[in-house]
Design a protein around this motif. Structure first.
Motif, PDB file in Angstrom:
ATOM      1  N   SER A  61      34.341 -58.331 -63.952  1.00 14.40           N
ATOM      2  CA  SER A  61      35.398 -57.408 -63.518  1.00 14.40           C
ATOM      3  C   SER A  61      35.365 -56.087 -64.279  1.00 14.40           C
ATOM      4  CB  SER A  61      36.774 -58.061 -63.713  1.00 14.40           C
ATOM      5  OG  SER A  61      36.851 -59.325 -63.111  1.00 14.40           O
ATOM      6  N   LYS A  62      34.833 -56.107 -65.487  1.00 14.98           N
ATOM      7  CA  LYS A  62      34.831 -54.887 -66.311  1.00 14.98           C
ATOM      8  C   LYS A  62      34.058 -53.753 -65.650  1.00 14.98           C
ATOM      9  CE  LYS A  62      35.607 -57.003 -70.859  1.00 14.98           C
ATOM     10  NZ  LYS A  62      35.935 -58.360 -70.455  1.00 14.98           N
ATOM     11  N   SER A  63      33.038 -54.082 -64.850  1.00 13.15           N
ATOM     12  CA  SER A  63      32.298 -53.009 -64.184  1.00 13.15           C
ATOM     13  C   SER A  63      33.152 -52.315 -63.123  1.00 13.15           C
ATOM     14  CB  SER A  63      31.006 -53.554 -63.568  1.00 13.15           C
ATOM     15  OG  SER A  63      31.276 -54.582 -62.638  1.00 13.15           O
ATOM     16  N   PHE A  64      34.103 -53.051 -62.533  1.00  7.47           N
ATOM     17  CA  PHE A  64      35.034 -52.448 -61.573  1.00  7.47           C
ATOM     18  C   PHE A  64      36.017 -51.524 -62.298  1.00  7.47           C
ATOM     19  CE2 PHE A  64      33.450 -56.163 -59.408  1.00  7.47           C
ATOM     20  CZ  PHE A  64      33.371 -55.792 -58.070  1.00  7.47           C
ATOM     21  N   THR A  65      36.499 -51.969 -63.453  1.00  9.35           N
ATOM     22  CA  THR A  65      37.419 -51.144 -64.237  1.00  9.35           C
ATOM     23  C   THR A  65      36.734 -49.863 -64.684  1.00  9.35           C
ATOM     24  OG1 THR A  65      38.533 -53.132 -65.034  1.00  9.35           O
ATOM     25  CG2 THR A  65      38.903 -51.104 -66.280  1.00  9.35           C
ATOM     26  N   ALA A  66      35.495 -49.987 -65.140  1.00  8.16           N
ATOM     27  CA  ALA A  66      34.757 -48.809 -65.590  1.00  8.16           C
ATOM     28  C   ALA A  66      34.559 -47.819 -64.444  1.00  8.16           C
ATOM     29  CB  ALA A  66      33.406 -49.229 -66.166  1.00  8.16           C
ATOM     30  N   LEU A  67      34.298 -48.334 -63.243  1.00  6.52           N
ATOM     31  CA  LEU A  67      34.147 -47.447 -62.088  1.00  6.52           C
ATOM     32  C   LEU A  67      35.439 -46.702 -61.811  1.00  6.52           C
ATOM     33  CD1 LEU A  67      32.629 -46.300 -59.673  1.00  6.52           C
ATOM     34  CD2 LEU A  67      33.309 -48.336 -58.369  1.00  6.52           C
ATOM     35  N   ALA A  68      36.584 -47.400 -61.901  1.00  3.08           N
ATOM     36  CA  ALA A  68      37.871 -46.743 -61.659  1.00  3.08           C
ATOM     37  C   ALA A  68      38.096 -45.608 -62.655  1.00  3.08           C
ATOM     38  CB  ALA A  68      38.995 -47.773 -61.755  1.00  3.08           C
ATOM     39  N   VAL A  69      37.773 -45.845 -63.926  1.00  7.15           N
ATOM     40  CA  VAL A  69      37.930 -44.800 -64.944  1.00  7.15           C
ATOM     41  C   VAL A  69      36.996 -43.633 -64.639  1.00  7.15           C
ATOM     42  CG1 VAL A  69      37.643 -44.255 -67.396  1.00  7.15           C
ATOM     43  CG2 VAL A  69      38.710 -46.413 -66.719  1.00  7.15           C
ATOM     44  N   ALA A 154      46.785 -42.174 -65.133  1.00  5.13           N
ATOM     45  CA  ALA A 154      46.094 -41.044 -64.512  1.00  5.13           C
ATOM     46  C   ALA A 154      46.290 -40.989 -62.999  1.00  5.13           C
ATOM     47  CB  ALA A 154      44.604 -41.112 -64.829  1.00  5.13           C
ATOM     48  N   SER A 155      46.462 -42.136 -62.377  1.00  2.37           N
ATOM     49  CA  SER A 155      46.549 -42.186 -60.909  1.00  2.37           C
ATOM     50  C   SER A 155      47.969 -42.267 -60.378  1.00  2.37           C
ATOM     51  CB  SER A 155      45.769 -43.397 -60.391  1.00  2.37           C
ATOM     52  OG  SER A 155      46.406 -44.613 -60.776  1.00  2.37           O
ATOM     53  N   GLY A 156      48.904 -42.741 -61.220  1.00  6.75           N
ATOM     54  CA  GLY A 156      50.271 -42.948 -60.749  1.00  6.75           C
ATOM     55  C   GLY A 156      50.416 -44.208 -59.916  1.00  6.75           C
ATOM     56  N   GLU A 157      49.402 -45.054 -59.908  1.00  6.28           N
ATOM     57  CA  GLU A 157      49.438 -46.312 -59.164  1.00  6.28           C
ATOM     58  C   GLU A 157      49.265 -47.477 -60.130  1.00  6.28           C
ATOM     59  OE1 GLU A 157      46.761 -46.335 -55.708  1.00  6.28           O
ATOM     60  OE2 GLU A 157      46.329 -44.233 -56.157  1.00  6.28           O
ATOM     61  N   SER A 158      49.702 -48.660 -59.695  1.00 16.32           N
ATOM     62  CA  SER A 158      49.408 -49.839 -60.506  1.00 16.32           C
ATOM     63  C   SER A 158      47.900 -50.049 -60.497  1.00 16.32           C
ATOM     64  CB  SER A 158      50.114 -51.079 -59.953  1.00 16.32           C
ATOM     65  OG  SER A 158      49.486 -51.534 -58.770  1.00 16.32           O
ATOM     66  N   PHE A 159      47.387 -50.668 -61.552  1.00 16.40           N
ATOM     67  CA  PHE A 159      45.945 -50.831 -61.671  1.00 16.40           C
ATOM     68  C   PHE A 159      45.369 -51.618 -60.500  1.00 16.40           C
ATOM     69  CE2 PHE A 159      42.335 -53.435 -63.185  1.00 16.40           C
ATOM     70  CZ  PHE A 159      41.425 -52.407 -63.396  1.00 16.40           C
ATOM     71  N   ASN A 160      46.000 -52.720 -60.159  1.00 14.12           N
ATOM     72  CA  ASN A 160      45.471 -53.543 -59.064  1.00 14.12           C
ATOM     73  C   ASN A 160      45.519 -52.821 -57.723  1.00 14.12           C
ATOM     74  OD1 ASN A 160      45.038 -55.550 -60.945  1.00 14.12           O
ATOM     75  ND2 ASN A 160      46.966 -56.605 -60.512  1.00 14.12           N
ATOM     76  N   SER A 161      46.577 -52.034 -57.512  1.00 19.19           N
ATOM     77  CA  SER A 161      46.663 -51.253 -56.278  1.00 19.19           C
ATOM     78  C   SER A 161      45.577 -50.190 -56.234  1.00 19.19           C
ATOM     79  CB  SER A 161      48.033 -50.592 -56.154  1.00 19.19           C
ATOM     80  OG  SER A 161      49.042 -51.558 -55.984  1.00 19.19           O
ATOM     81  N   TYR A 162      45.312 -49.580 -57.384  1.00 13.70           N
ATOM     82  CA  TYR A 162      44.253 -48.564 -57.428  1.00 13.70           C
ATOM     83  C   TYR A 162      42.909 -49.177 -57.035  1.00 13.70           C
ATOM     84  CZ  TYR A 162      41.114 -44.880 -58.835  1.00 13.70           C
ATOM     85  OH  TYR A 162      40.145 -43.912 -58.805  1.00 13.70           O
ATOM     86  N   LEU A 163      42.589 -50.337 -57.616  1.00 10.29           N
ATOM     87  CA  LEU A 163      41.323 -50.977 -57.264  1.00 10.29           C
ATOM     88  C   LEU A 163      41.260 -51.285 -55.767  1.00 10.29           C
ATOM     89  CD1 LEU A 163      40.481 -53.528 -60.130  1.00 10.29           C
ATOM     90  CD2 LEU A 163      39.555 -51.244 -59.759  1.00 10.29           C
ATOM     91  N   ARG A 164      42.357 -51.768 -55.219  1.00  5.33           N
ATOM     92  CA  ARG A 164      42.353 -52.112 -53.803  1.00  5.33           C
ATOM     93  C   ARG A 164      42.104 -50.878 -52.931  1.00  5.33           C
ATOM     94  NH1 ARG A 164      47.200 -53.527 -53.357  1.00  5.33           N
ATOM     95  NH2 ARG A 164      48.006 -51.795 -52.127  1.00  5.33           N
ATOM     96  N   ALA A 178      42.615 -58.180 -57.290  1.00  9.40           N
ATOM     97  CA  ALA A 178      42.664 -58.137 -58.753  1.00  9.40           C
ATOM     98  C   ALA A 178      44.036 -58.629 -59.187  1.00  9.40           C
ATOM     99  CB  ALA A 178      42.402 -56.725 -59.265  1.00  9.40           C
ATOM    100  N   ILE A 179      44.080 -59.394 -60.272  1.00  9.66           N
ATOM    101  CA  ILE A 179      45.330 -59.998 -60.725  1.00  9.66           C
ATOM    102  C   ILE A 179      45.618 -59.610 -62.179  1.00  9.66           C
ATOM    103  CG2 ILE A 179      45.026 -61.928 -59.136  1.00  9.66           C
ATOM    104  CD1 ILE A 179      44.261 -63.657 -61.581  1.00  9.66           C
ATOM    105  N   ASP A 180      46.850 -59.872 -62.606  1.00 10.71           N
ATOM    106  CA  ASP A 180      47.268 -59.564 -63.974  1.00 10.71           C
ATOM    107  C   ASP A 180      47.191 -60.774 -64.904  1.00 10.71           C
ATOM    108  OD1 ASP A 180      47.804 -56.895 -63.512  1.00 10.71           O
ATOM    109  OD2 ASP A 180      49.921 -57.232 -63.050  1.00 10.71           O
ATOM    110  N   VAL A 181      47.692 -61.921 -64.427  1.00  5.76           N
ATOM    111  CA  VAL A 181      47.844 -63.090 -65.310  1.00  5.76           C
ATOM    112  C   VAL A 181      47.341 -64.345 -64.597  1.00  5.76           C
ATOM    113  CG1 VAL A 181      49.496 -64.536 -66.560  1.00  5.76           C
ATOM    114  CG2 VAL A 181      49.851 -62.064 -66.447  1.00  5.76           C
ATOM    115  N   THR A 182      46.586 -65.172 -65.327  1.00  3.25           N
ATOM    116  CA  THR A 182      46.211 -66.492 -64.822  1.00  3.25           C
ATOM    117  C   THR A 182      47.139 -67.535 -65.435  1.00  3.25           C
ATOM    118  OG1 THR A 182      44.662 -66.943 -66.639  1.00  3.25           O
ATOM    119  CG2 THR A 182      43.788 -65.846 -64.685  1.00  3.25           C
TER     120      THR A 182
END
Length: 403
Positions: A61-69, A154-164, A178-182
């Motif tokens: 998942s970290k590669s998706f986060t890095a892409l968002a940044v 930076a985006s004004g959106e929740s992280f999971n919404s931004y990825l979507r 993408a989820i927050d807590v397991t």
């Protein structure tokens, strides 16, 4: 699967048998073309694995986060080299695990778990104030928890919404979330992964953990194929959710306590993603060897024969447990006099058990954090052996001291 489909199917099936993987899904691309997607084995409900089976990809998942940044940096909304969160740490250093933060300075699994990226930043405030980026690589999920919050700010959106909206939907990854807590946020159609002990795979619920930004993407082989096919246009970079291995391949692996995953981009242009529904443990550290074997086949090489010491390790620990039980019971039934000073040695197994989370983190994870509960997921036979040995040795020591 293509001209080497039979060879890959045979290799994957052999690997699953050796490593005791109940289910595996595979995606293969060449350049921007999807070559193959396939499921093998079954999920924890007994249903056959398919290219549409929901799987956790953990730290992939970290590669998706890095892409968002990177997207937000390209849009001028994040400066990769400007310190953030009132610290000396930059976004680039967070993504490269060179922030000065580690599991030793912030034991992210042992501490109370945050419920959102904002809470993750609050938890890390003190460590951020004192963190000194020194260029040293120290892998910790905390870096990517903080990166997720950067995306939100930076985006004004929740992280999971931004990825979507900005990653999944543009790539037509419509089975991915993408989820927050397991396990709280896992999709309803996600099937539990497996733990392993004494030769048996048992369905388990993933322990309670905060995973946003670090290891919270749930996807399918079909969607991972789309992700890999997009990489030539996305230009993945080392230190930003990808790492370069000894053969010059870009990759990242992921581990949960109930699943493992990995992705690799070969120099010959192939993309390979593998997801297994069996968790990290002694003898199963990742899907690394499985990815490498598939890469060998598509590049025309013969992969090494699949092998695993997973079962052997557990059988050895089972034998040690039985031996400790026999010797302990014998010592209790026929107690002899020993000098009291020697009885202190009886407490060594207990000391090892209590220190085991720290010892394993140092020996196998470079200082990674793990709780006792998670340790039981990692290797129940190891915990049982040390537990049985500790109880019996302490009992013998007490009996002999009293005599």
């Amino acid at each position: 699967m293509n001209i080497w489909g039979a060879a890959i199917a045979l290799f994957v099936s052999a690997f699953m048998g050796e490593a005791s993987f109940p289910g595996v899904s595979v995606a293969i691309t060449k350049g921007d073309q999807v070559i193959a997607v396939q499921g093998f084995g079954h999920d924890s409900s007994g249903a056959p694995m398919t290219e549409h089976t929901k799987m956790a990809i953990a730290s992939v998942s970290k590669s998706f986060t890095a892409l968002a940044v990177r997207q937000l940096a390209d849009a001028g909304k994040i400066d990769l080299d400007r310190p953030v969160f009132d610290s000396r740490v930059t976004p680039r250093q967070l993504l490269a695990h060179k922030s000065g933060i580690s599991d030793r300075t912030l034991p992210e699994k042992s501490l109370p778990q945050p419920g959102s990226p904002a809470q993750a930043v609050e938890r890390a405030q003190e460590v951020l104030r004192t963190a000194v980026p020194d260029g040293q690589f120290r892998y910790t999920n905390t870096n990517y928890h903080l990166a997720a919050r950067l995306v939100e700010l930076a985006s004004g959106e929740s992280f999971n919404s931004y990825l979507r909206k900005h990653v999944f939907e543009p790539l037509d990854m419509r089975e991915t979330v993408a989820i927050d807590v397991t396990p709280r946020d896992l999709p309803s159609d996600y099937r539990r992964g497996y733990g392993y002990a004494y030769g048996f795979s048992v369905p388990l619920t993933e322990p309670d953990r905060f995973v946003a930004g670090s290891d919270g993407v749930i996807t399918t082989a079909a969607d991972m194929a789309k992700w890999l096919a997009a990489q030539p246009k996305l230009a993945p970079r080392e230190g930003m959710g990808w790492e370069t291995d000894s053969q010059g391949r870009l990759r990242h692996n992921g581990i949960w306590f109930t699943s493992t995953a990995g992705q690799v981009l070969t120099s010959s242009g192939y993309g390979i993603a593998v997801m297994a529904n069996s968790g990290i443990g002694l003898g199963n550290e990742s899907t690394y060897a499985l990815e490498n074997g598939i890469a060998d086949i598509v590049d025309g090489r013969t992969p090494p024969e699949p092998s695993s010491y997973r079962l052997v390790t557990d059988l050895v620990l089972a034998g040690l447990t039985v031996l400790s039980l026999v010797l302990g019971v014998r010592a209790l039934r026929r107690p002899r006099r020993f000098h009291k000073a020697w009885q202190v040695l009886r407490f060594v197994p207990l000391g090892v058990l209590l220190a085991l989370p720290t010892l394993l983190g140092l020996l196998y994870g470079g200082g990674r954090d793990i709780t006792f509960y998670q340790l039981a997921h990692y290797s129940l036979p190891l915990v049982v052996w040390l537990g049985v040995s500790s109880v019996l040795n302490v009992s013998v020591a007490i009996v002999r001291w009293r005599r």
